[in-house]
Scaffold this motif. Sequence first.
Motif, PDB file in Angstrom:
ATOM      1  N   UNK A 263       0.840  -1.182   0.014  1.00 56.13           N
ATOM      2  CA  UNK A 263      -0.142  -0.120   0.159  1.00 56.13           C
ATOM      3  C   UNK A 263       0.835   1.404   0.174  1.00 56.13           C
ATOM      4  N   UNK A 264       0.419   2.312  -0.850  1.00 52.69           N
ATOM      5  CA  UNK A 264       1.212   3.267  -1.234  1.00 52.69           C
ATOM      6  C   UNK A 264       0.420   4.682  -0.960  1.00 52.69           C
ATOM      7  N   UNK A 265       1.233   5.673  -0.357  1.00 53.03           N
ATOM      8  CA  UNK A 265       0.824   7.067  -0.348  1.00 53.03           C
ATOM      9  C   UNK A 265       1.575   7.901  -1.243  1.00 53.03           C
ATOM     10  N   UNK A 266       0.732   8.875  -2.004  1.00 55.42           N
ATOM     11  CA  UNK A 266       1.259   9.682  -3.034  1.00 55.42           C
ATOM     12  C   UNK A 266       0.934  11.145  -2.855  1.00 55.42           C
ATOM     13  N   UNK A 267       1.489  12.171  -3.114  1.00 58.95           N
ATOM     14  CA  UNK A 267       1.089  13.620  -3.107  1.00 58.95           C
ATOM     15  C   UNK A 267       1.520  14.150  -4.407  1.00 58.95           C
ATOM     16  N   UNK A 268       0.487  14.570  -5.144  1.00 60.04           N
ATOM     17  CA  UNK A 268       0.689  15.273  -6.414  1.00 60.04           C
ATOM     18  C   UNK A 268       0.429  16.560  -6.645  1.00 60.04           C
ATOM     19  N   UNK A 269       1.312  17.519  -7.465  1.00 60.60           N
ATOM     20  CA  UNK A 269       0.949  18.859  -7.357  1.00 60.60           C
ATOM     21  C   UNK A 269       1.859  19.218  -8.755  1.00 60.60           C
ATOM     22  N   UNK A 270       1.654  20.364  -9.059  1.00 56.62           N
ATOM     23  CA  UNK A 270       2.511  21.110 -10.244  1.00 56.62           C
ATOM     24  C   UNK A 270       3.238  22.355  -9.528  1.00 56.62           C
ATOM     25  N   UNK A 271       4.409  22.535 -10.065  1.00 54.71           N
ATOM     26  CA  UNK A 271       5.043  23.646  -9.470  1.00 54.71           C
ATOM     27  C   UNK A 271       5.806  24.517 -10.806  1.00 54.71           C
ATOM     28  N   UNK A 272       6.111  25.769 -10.491  1.00 58.64           N
ATOM     29  CA  UNK A 272       7.048  26.296 -11.444  1.00 58.64           C
ATOM     30  C   UNK A 272       8.559  25.949 -11.123  1.00 58.64           C
ATOM     31  N   UNK A 273       9.112  25.250 -12.162  1.00 62.47           N
ATOM     32  CA  UNK A 273      10.507  24.718 -12.003  1.00 62.47           C
ATOM     33  C   UNK A 273      11.687  25.823 -11.871  1.00 62.47           C
ATOM     34  N   UNK A 274      11.093  27.032 -12.294  1.00 56.72           N
ATOM     35  CA  UNK A 274      11.989  28.273 -11.915  1.00 56.72           C
ATOM     36  C   UNK A 274      12.054  29.079 -10.531  1.00 56.72           C
ATOM     37  N   UNK A 275      10.881  28.524 -10.003  1.00 54.43           N
ATOM     38  CA  UNK A 275      10.705  29.235  -8.575  1.00 54.43           C
ATOM     39  C   UNK A 275      10.931  28.125  -7.552  1.00 54.43           C
ATOM     40  N   UNK A 276      10.689  26.910  -7.974  1.00 52.43           N
ATOM     41  CA  UNK A 276      10.552  25.982  -6.603  1.00 52.43           C
ATOM     42  C   UNK A 276      11.511  24.771  -6.940  1.00 52.43           C
ATOM     43  N   UNK A 277      12.183  24.268  -5.856  1.00 53.21           N
ATOM     44  CA  UNK A 277      12.847  23.294  -5.851  1.00 53.21           C
ATOM     45  C   UNK A 277      12.606  22.300  -4.753  1.00 53.21           C
ATOM     46  N   UNK A 278      12.763  20.679  -4.882  1.00 54.06           N
ATOM     47  CA  UNK A 278      11.855  19.783  -3.928  1.00 54.06           C
ATOM     48  C   UNK A 278      13.109  19.025  -3.694  1.00 54.06           C
ATOM     49  N   UNK A 279      13.327  18.684  -2.257  1.00 56.10           N
ATOM     50  CA  UNK A 279      14.324  17.677  -1.893  1.00 56.10           C
ATOM     51  C   UNK A 279      13.422  16.785  -0.946  1.00 56.10           C
ATOM     52  N   UNK A 280      13.957  15.427  -1.016  1.00 59.06           N
ATOM     53  CA  UNK A 280      13.069  14.516  -0.268  1.00 59.06           C
ATOM     54  C   UNK A 280      13.805  13.822   0.926  1.00 59.06           C
ATOM     55  N   UNK A 281      13.277  13.253   1.928  1.00 61.84           N
ATOM     56  CA  UNK A 281      13.989  11.921   2.579  1.00 61.84           C
ATOM     57  C   UNK A 281      12.763  10.915   2.833  1.00 61.84           C
ATOM     58  N   UNK A 282      12.987   9.852   3.100  1.00 64.74           N
ATOM     59  CA  UNK A 282      12.171   8.664   3.041  1.00 64.74           C
ATOM     60  C   UNK A 282      11.225   8.533   1.872  1.00 64.74           C
ATOM     61  N   UNK A 283      11.370   9.301   0.987  1.00 63.32           N
ATOM     62  CA  UNK A 283      10.392   9.134  -0.273  1.00 63.32           C
ATOM     63  C   UNK A 283      10.835   7.965  -1.188  1.00 63.32           C
ATOM     64  N   UNK A 284      10.114   6.989  -1.458  1.00 59.26           N
ATOM     65  CA  UNK A 284      10.658   5.858  -2.243  1.00 59.26           C
ATOM     66  C   UNK A 284      10.373   6.024  -3.682  1.00 59.26           C
ATOM     67  N   UNK A 285       9.497   6.928  -4.268  1.00 61.19           N
ATOM     68  CA  UNK A 285       9.517   7.279  -5.674  1.00 61.19           C
ATOM     69  C   UNK A 285       9.053   8.780  -6.300  1.00 61.19           C
ATOM     70  N   UNK A 286       9.517   8.970  -7.177  1.00 62.50           N
ATOM     71  CA  UNK A 286       9.155  10.275  -7.980  1.00 62.50           C
ATOM     72  C   UNK A 286       8.804  10.332  -9.260  1.00 62.50           C
ATOM     73  N   UNK A 287       7.690  10.985  -9.809  1.00 63.72           N
ATOM     74  CA  UNK A 287       7.537  11.125 -11.209  1.00 63.72           C
ATOM     75  C   UNK A 287       7.530  12.682 -11.410  1.00 63.72           C
TER      76      UNK A 287
END
Length: 530
Positions: A263-287
């Motif tokens: 069983x998996x949990x996901x959070x989905x959103x859209x960002x402006x790549x020129x204004x936002x950068x995402x770092x993660x910890x404990x996250x198994x996957x990214x699309x």
Amino acid sequence: MNAERIFRALGLIDTNLIAEAAPWDTAQRQKPPWRTILTVAACLSLACIIGGWFAIGAFGHLGTAGNTSSEGASGGTFDGMGIDHNSENGGSIFMQYAGPVFPLTTEEPANGLTAERAITWDFSPNTYADGEPRQWGANVTDAYTLTNLTEDDITVTALYPFAGNLAELSTERPLVTTDGMEMETSLYAGPYSGGFQGALGADSLDTLNLNSLSSWTEYKALLNSGEYLSQTLADYSAPILDAPVTVYSFSNFAAPHETYQAATQAITFTIDENATQILTYGINGMESRDDGFRRYSYFVPDGIRRESNTKLLIVLGQDIPDYTLQGYQNGGCHEGEEIDGVSCTVTRTKTTLGDVLDQLCQIYASWYAEGRAIDQENAFNTVPLSMYCHAVTEFFTQYGPTSKNPVDRYMDGRLDDILSETLYHDRVMYLSVPVIIPAKEKIDIVFHLWKAPSYDFHCSFENTGIQGYDFVTQLGSTINFTCQTASLENTETISITAQNFGFDLESGITCVTLSLAEEHYYLEIREKEN
């Protein structure tokens, strides 16, 4: 990025359980372009292929070790004592290079100070935890007699460099004695000593693989100018560590594990790549997509899988907009495989990037310790947490996705990889010892260490079992050496296959005087068969 990372799955959450902190002003940041990461369901068929690519990339730059025939690894020839007279590189090029034994140096100028040096390799067979007695590695004694030629006392900070990593510091850290008494020392860990290369070897333009130093000449290039030592001893800071961040933390997990083991949990959103950068910890996957679409996910903790319960999204720059939270049967996150009953609490807080990294270092150290078996060494019993945090932040700001020259290996923003790999990055470390040499007098200082050999993996076949040991006479040292000697002890179980020292075991020559004009000496041995 590595093969395991590509195939980690994506997952989901529930909007009604979000605890919001106060809004905050965001800073605009230029974000490097993201690549689309394939999901588990779409890519499992490629796992073996990609894993093979990374294996090739990891060793694509490496050569093979020398052999015991009459021709050397670089086309040189051995005489009756096993001396390779014509080896262009000064010994074999091994798949796994342990680095040389370095000379003592000083933090301050060593004016008026001279030194005699005597290095000894003891090849006594050792008994390892698996119960198998064998000769592997050598106990090394690196002894110095320091002479003060002046009319005044000389006070210096002696620095003893050694190659290694934080994970194995308990076995690699030298012991220092004077007059037979152990001396207190301080330890400095230098930055990652290697570089990066492509997943398919030297011809690949990406920077997906670590590329450790593979010869003494590469260590020479690293240490010769003194910049590496200066960086090691300097206080470290970087403006990016003060950058404000928004942290989304996930906790209080629930999922129908009895029906869906993945069983998996996901959070989905859209960002402006020129204004936002995402770092993660404990996250198994990214699309991701070029239009700014992002979906991050993780397997809902079930108390069985060996992974951290800390799950974070760390946002630099403009905060993420409204997001969708959804549960899935597994990490594929495919349409039609949505499930109910997956939930958690999401907490939004504001802090700085430096504070987040410090907190994650503590979290990772605790998680690492919890995973050690009773008979396994916990690196953090030896490595101070402050040293580990320093190494993590230094490496992150040099090569992470927020750096001036980010490498492909970390472009997906997974801090897990940097935190875990920092323990195993090759580096040069320095033991610091305050020394006072009275006017016109001498003192003896001795460094005792276990030295792992350089070697080839079993896939090399004919070179399996050869152990290489490198030694440099004056590289990076401020000290004026007047004499250096080298000795071998307990050689009954070994034979020499290549060298440039001049030892002759059959004739009993186990102690030689070295030429200070020779920068590098090498010794290659093989354990005799019973």
